[in-house]
Design an enzyme around this catalytic site. Structure first.
Site, PDB file in Angstrom:
ATOM      1  N   PHE A  11       0.819  -1.225   0.000  1.00  0.00           N
ATOM      2  CA  PHE A  11       0.000   0.000   0.000  1.00  0.00           C
ATOM      3  C   PHE A  11       0.853   1.276   0.000  1.00  0.00           C
ATOM      4  CE2 PHE A  11      -2.116   2.802   3.401  1.00  0.00           C
ATOM      5  CZ  PHE A  11      -2.652   3.679   2.467  1.00  0.00           C
ATOM      6  N   ASP A  33      10.325  -6.771  -3.506  1.00  0.00           N
ATOM      7  CA  ASP A  33       9.089  -7.133  -2.796  1.00  0.00           C
ATOM      8  C   ASP A  33       8.869  -8.640  -2.951  1.00  0.00           C
ATOM      9  OD1 ASP A  33       6.290  -5.287  -1.981  1.00  0.00           O
ATOM     10  OD2 ASP A  33       6.166  -7.479  -2.168  1.00  0.00           O
ATOM     11  N   LYS A  34       8.500  -9.272  -1.864  1.00  0.00           N
ATOM     12  CA  LYS A  34       8.265 -10.724  -1.865  1.00  0.00           C
ATOM     13  C   LYS A  34       6.913 -11.082  -2.492  1.00  0.00           C
ATOM     14  CE  LYS A  34       8.270 -14.469   1.579  1.00  0.00           C
ATOM     15  NZ  LYS A  34       8.263 -14.718   3.030  1.00  0.00           N
ATOM     16  N   ASP A  57      12.834 -11.806  -1.117  1.00  0.00           N
ATOM     17  CA  ASP A  57      12.634 -11.674   0.328  1.00  0.00           C
ATOM     18  C   ASP A  57      13.737 -10.794   0.924  1.00  0.00           C
ATOM     19  OD1 ASP A  57      12.355 -12.162   3.080  1.00  0.00           O
ATOM     20  OD2 ASP A  57      11.684 -14.221   2.726  1.00  0.00           O
ATOM     21  N   THR A 121       6.135   2.941  12.598  1.00  0.00           N
ATOM     22  CA  THR A 121       4.763   3.259  12.996  1.00  0.00           C
ATOM     23  C   THR A 121       4.728   3.905  14.384  1.00  0.00           C
ATOM     24  OG1 THR A 121       2.703   2.172  13.727  1.00  0.00           O
ATOM     25  CG2 THR A 121       4.654   0.820  13.724  1.00  0.00           C
ATOM     26  N   ASP A 122       3.658   4.666  14.651  1.00  0.00           N
ATOM     27  CA  ASP A 122       3.480   5.242  15.992  1.00  0.00           C
ATOM     28  C   ASP A 122       3.075   4.179  17.012  1.00  0.00           C
ATOM     29  OD1 ASP A 122       0.907   4.762  15.083  1.00  0.00           O
ATOM     30  OD2 ASP A 122       0.126   6.755  15.580  1.00  0.00           O
ATOM     31  N   GLU A 123       2.733   2.965  16.519  1.00  0.00           N
ATOM     32  CA  GLU A 123       2.254   1.927  17.441  1.00  0.00           C
ATOM     33  C   GLU A 123       3.360   1.425  18.361  1.00  0.00           C
ATOM     34  OE1 GLU A 123      -0.301  -0.978  15.565  1.00  0.00           O
ATOM     35  OE2 GLU A 123      -0.891   0.470  14.033  1.00  0.00           O
ATOM     36  N   TYR A 147       2.807  -6.986  16.384  1.00  0.00           N
ATOM     37  CA  TYR A 147       3.223  -6.163  15.236  1.00  0.00           C
ATOM     38  C   TYR A 147       4.074  -4.978  15.712  1.00  0.00           C
ATOM     39  CZ  TYR A 147       2.751  -2.315  11.874  1.00  0.00           C
ATOM     40  OH  TYR A 147       2.994  -1.219  11.080  1.00  0.00           O
ATOM     41  N   LYS A 151       8.148  -4.064  15.103  1.00  0.00           N
ATOM     42  CA  LYS A 151       8.592  -2.786  14.506  1.00  0.00           C
ATOM     43  C   LYS A 151       9.520  -2.055  15.494  1.00  0.00           C
ATOM     44  CE  LYS A 151       7.498  -1.082  11.105  1.00  0.00           C
ATOM     45  NZ  LYS A 151       8.011  -1.158   9.701  1.00  0.00           N
ATOM     46  N   ARG A 211      -8.026   6.685  16.183  1.00  0.00           N
ATOM     47  CA  ARG A 211      -6.831   6.692  15.340  1.00  0.00           C
ATOM     48  C   ARG A 211      -6.655   8.084  14.736  1.00  0.00           C
ATOM     49  NH1 ARG A 211      -6.428   2.852  18.008  1.00  0.00           N
ATOM     50  NH2 ARG A 211      -6.025   0.677  17.435  1.00  0.00           N
TER      51      ARG A 211
HETATM   52  P1  NAD Z   1       1.484  -3.558   3.324  1.00  0.00           P
HETATM   53  O1  NAD Z   1       1.202  -4.762   4.155  1.00  0.00           O
HETATM   54  O2  NAD Z   1       0.414  -2.988   2.460  1.00  0.00           O
HETATM   55  O3  NAD Z   1       2.727  -3.839   2.366  1.00  0.00           O
HETATM   56  C1  NAD Z   1       3.859  -4.536   2.785  1.00  0.00           C
HETATM   57  C2  NAD Z   1       4.661  -4.932   1.530  1.00  0.00           C
HETATM   58  O4  NAD Z   1       5.851  -5.592   1.972  1.00  0.00           O
HETATM   59  C3  NAD Z   1       3.910  -5.902   0.614  1.00  0.00           C
HETATM   60  O5  NAD Z   1       4.071  -5.511  -0.734  1.00  0.00           O
HETATM   61  C4  NAD Z   1       4.602  -7.239   0.876  1.00  0.00           C
HETATM   62  O6  NAD Z   1       4.578  -8.101  -0.264  1.00  0.00           O
HETATM   63  C5  NAD Z   1       6.008  -6.791   1.213  1.00  0.00           C
HETATM   64  N1  NAD Z   1       6.722  -7.771   2.037  1.00  0.00           N
HETATM   65  C6  NAD Z   1       6.268  -8.383   3.168  1.00  0.00           C
HETATM   66  N2  NAD Z   1       7.211  -9.238   3.629  1.00  0.00           N
HETATM   67  C7  NAD Z   1       8.283  -9.122   2.803  1.00  0.00           C
HETATM   68  C8  NAD Z   1       9.569  -9.734   2.764  1.00  0.00           C
HETATM   69  N3  NAD Z   1       9.939 -10.641   3.691  1.00  0.00           N
HETATM   70  N4  NAD Z   1      10.434  -9.383   1.778  1.00  0.00           N
HETATM   71  C9  NAD Z   1      10.075  -8.467   0.830  1.00  0.00           C
HETATM   72  N5  NAD Z   1       8.855  -7.879   0.804  1.00  0.00           N
HETATM   73  C10 NAD Z   1       7.970  -8.198   1.777  1.00  0.00           C
HETATM   74  O7  NAD Z   1       2.034  -2.472   4.356  1.00  0.00           O
HETATM   75  P2  NAD Z   1       1.855  -0.889   4.350  1.00  0.00           P
HETATM   76  O8  NAD Z   1       0.600  -0.549   5.041  1.00  0.00           O
HETATM   77  O9  NAD Z   1       2.111  -0.388   2.988  1.00  0.00           O
HETATM   78  O10 NAD Z   1       3.055  -0.476   5.318  1.00  0.00           O
HETATM   79  C11 NAD Z   1       4.353  -0.207   4.786  1.00  0.00           C
HETATM   80  C12 NAD Z   1       5.296   0.152   5.929  1.00  0.00           C
HETATM   81  O11 NAD Z   1       4.789   1.302   6.598  1.00  0.00           O
HETATM   82  C13 NAD Z   1       5.425  -0.920   6.998  1.00  0.00           C
HETATM   83  O12 NAD Z   1       6.774  -0.968   7.412  1.00  0.00           O
HETATM   84  C14 NAD Z   1       4.519  -0.444   8.122  1.00  0.00           C
HETATM   85  O13 NAD Z   1       4.987  -0.898   9.369  1.00  0.00           O
HETATM   86  C15 NAD Z   1       4.663   1.044   7.983  1.00  0.00           C
HETATM   87  N6  NAD Z   1       3.520   1.842   8.457  1.00  0.00           N
HETATM   88  C16 NAD Z   1       2.261   1.541   8.019  1.00  0.00           C
HETATM   89  C17 NAD Z   1       1.183   2.332   8.432  1.00  0.00           C
HETATM   90  C18 NAD Z   1      -0.226   2.074   7.944  1.00  0.00           C
HETATM   91  O14 NAD Z   1      -1.166   2.723   8.422  1.00  0.00           O
HETATM   92  N7  NAD Z   1      -0.449   1.176   6.991  1.00  0.00           N
HETATM   93  C19 NAD Z   1       1.403   3.404   9.311  1.00  0.00           C
HETATM   94  C20 NAD Z   1       2.713   3.686   9.734  1.00  0.00           C
HETATM   95  C21 NAD Z   1       3.757   2.895   9.287  1.00  0.00           C
HETATM   96  P1  TYD Z   2      -6.549  -1.283  11.291  1.00  0.00           P
HETATM   97  O1  TYD Z   2      -7.047  -0.683  10.004  1.00  0.00           O
HETATM   98  O2  TYD Z   2      -6.353  -2.769  11.337  1.00  0.00           O
HETATM   99  O3  TYD Z   2      -5.206  -0.505  11.685  1.00  0.00           O
HETATM  100  P2  TYD Z   2      -4.348  -0.535  13.077  1.00  0.00           P
HETATM  101  O4  TYD Z   2      -4.596  -1.804  13.781  1.00  0.00           O
HETATM  102  O5  TYD Z   2      -2.944  -0.442  12.555  1.00  0.00           O
HETATM  103  O6  TYD Z   2      -4.761   0.691  13.855  1.00  0.00           O
HETATM  104  O7  TYD Z   2      -7.544  -0.893  12.443  1.00  0.00           O
HETATM  105  C1  TYD Z   2      -7.859   0.453  12.710  1.00  0.00           C
HETATM  106  C2  TYD Z   2      -8.886   0.480  13.815  1.00  0.00           C
HETATM  107  O8  TYD Z   2     -10.101  -0.098  13.325  1.00  0.00           O
HETATM  108  C3  TYD Z   2      -8.495  -0.351  15.035  1.00  0.00           C
HETATM  109  O9  TYD Z   2      -8.986   0.311  16.205  1.00  0.00           O
HETATM  110  C4  TYD Z   2      -9.237  -1.665  14.848  1.00  0.00           C
HETATM  111  C5  TYD Z   2     -10.508  -1.228  14.134  1.00  0.00           C
HETATM  112  N1  TYD Z   2     -11.129  -2.208  13.203  1.00  0.00           N
HETATM  113  C6  TYD Z   2     -12.474  -2.528  13.317  1.00  0.00           C
HETATM  114  O10 TYD Z   2     -13.191  -2.017  14.201  1.00  0.00           O
HETATM  115  N2  TYD Z   2     -13.000  -3.414  12.419  1.00  0.00           N
HETATM  116  C7  TYD Z   2     -12.268  -3.995  11.444  1.00  0.00           C
HETATM  117  O11 TYD Z   2     -12.789  -4.834  10.656  1.00  0.00           O
HETATM  118  C8  TYD Z   2     -10.871  -3.645  11.329  1.00  0.00           C
HETATM  119  C9  TYD Z   2     -10.004  -4.258  10.257  1.00  0.00           C
HETATM  120  C10 TYD Z   2     -10.341  -2.741  12.235  1.00  0.00           C
END
Ligand code: NAD
Ligand code: TYD
Length: 339
Positions: A11, A33-34, A57, A121-123, A147, A151, A211
């Protein structure tokens, strides 16, 4: 720059690839990307001729070392990223998020790379009570589930590589992202897709979890600002523009945007170890990098709902699993891509 973007088919990574090629067309981009269930080469369909794509990988030391020889900058997105999966299969989170990050750090160190930017991430900071406090760069690490624990471990390794070996690193800790190419297991794309299909949306627990939503384009601009203006060894917290809402408020906004009523809400069992609230104070990024988020939640959600309506074929291929066939056709390989 010669950039290696890990996780560039996911994403945020794919949004970043599009953003970078648009704003820095002179740079060379390699994506590693894997293609796990979360990786979708269709996210890069329109730029596939402008990048080098390597399916592999980040834990594969030989492969990573061979790629890094021709690179000067790593922007590291690849991760297992979904909390619900982390509770079922923590091992894959430790492997990719910790061991994978270590492998990339070692390759960057031994090949003298100019920059390693780690996307976190902020988590990692744990959670906040409702209505009080913010996370910033000085908040102690206190992850509460697997998770963010993985991180957090990765973040510590990144800092240790800077202090011990002088590797030029930067780190960003960002809040929850939303926008195009968001895999429909996370709340916003899942709810948009369900509501469009006339299905109910599962709200966990009391729905009062909060969030701090940031549009993915603002996140990409933030990473760009760190790469261009950030100080080596520093961390920057990135968050949304006045976009703190409870899941219930968010759900009501999505109901309104998709023309559904509250009968589509279904309260379901809570997530184990569910963090109550996240909220980012991005003062440091604003003062040091002149960065701040531009897209407010209402505008961003409206555009996102429209993106999903305009890209029904992308959604259908994910919901049916067909998206995983695309790599084989594009690259003529017959490896099976497993879930
Ligand atoms: P995502 O799950 O959509 O994408 C992860 C990508 O990494 C995928 O394309 C997957 O194929 C690839 N991948 C997974 N394991 C792999 C491996 N072993 N080798 C190579 N590629 C691999 O994740 P995202 O939401 O796009 O998040 C991207 C980064 O941003 C992550 O590091 C996540 O911790 C961080 N992040 C995400 C959010 C969020 O809200 N989604 C917020 C803050 C930080
Ligand atoms: P999520 O999109 O999984 O992101 P994160 O766990 O990284 O915050 O979840 C966002 C919020 O939405 C979290 O409080 C969990 C809640 N949630 C639901 O209530 N229903 C759902 O089906 C999902 C996927 C998440």
């Amino acid at each position: 720059m010669k950039l290696l973007i890990t996780g560039g088919a996911g994403f945020i990574g794919s949004n970043f690839v599009h953003y970078w090629l648009k704003n820095h067309p002179e740079d060379e981009v390699t994506v590693l990307d894997k293609l796990t269930y979360a990786g979708n080469l269709r996210n890069l369909e329109t730029v596939v001729d402008k990048i080098k794509f390597v399916k592999g990988d980040i834990c594969d030391r030989e492969l990573v070392f061979s790629i890094v020889k021709d690179i000067d900058t790593i922007v590291h997105f690849a991760a297992e990223s979904h909390n619900d999966r982390a509770a079922m299969d923590p091992e894959s989170f430790v492997r990719t998020n910790v061991l994978g990050t270590f492998t990339l750090l070692d390759a960057a160190r031994l090949n003298g790379l100019k920059r390693f930017h780690h996307v976190s991430t902020d988590e990692v900071f744990g959670h906040l009570p409702l209505g009080a406090g913010f996370f910033n760069e000085n908040t102690p690490y206190a992850p509460r589930s697997t998770y963010p624990a993985s991180k957090a471990a990765a973040d510590h390794f990144v800092r240790a590589y800077h202090i011990t070996f002088g590797l030029p690193v930067t780190i960003s800790n960002c809040s929850n992202n939303y926008g195009p190419y968001h895999f429909p297991e996370k709340i916003i794309p899942l709810f948009i897709c369900n509501l469009k299909e006339g299905k109910k949306v599962p709200v966990y627990g009391d729905g009062l979890y909060v969030r701090d939503w940031i549009h993915v384009e603002d996140h990409c601009r933030g990473i760009e600002a760190i790469l261009l203006k950030g100080k080596i060894g520093e961390t920057y917290c990135l968050g949304g523009k006045d976009s703190e809402v409870s899941n219930l408020e968010l759900t009501k906004k999505l109901l309104a945007l998709t023309g559904r009523d509250e009968s589509f809400i279904e309260y379901v069992k809570d997530r184990p170890g569910h963090d109550r609230r996240y909220s980012i104070d991005y003062t440091k990024a604003k003062s040091e990098l002149d960065w701040e988020p531009r897209i407010n939640l209402d505008d961003g959600l409206k555009a996102t709902v429209q993106w999903y309506a305009d890209n029904q074929a992308w959604v259908d291929k994910i919901r049916s699993g067909v998206y995983q066939e695309y790599y084989k056709r594009q690259y003529g390989k017959d490896e099976s891509l497993t879930l």
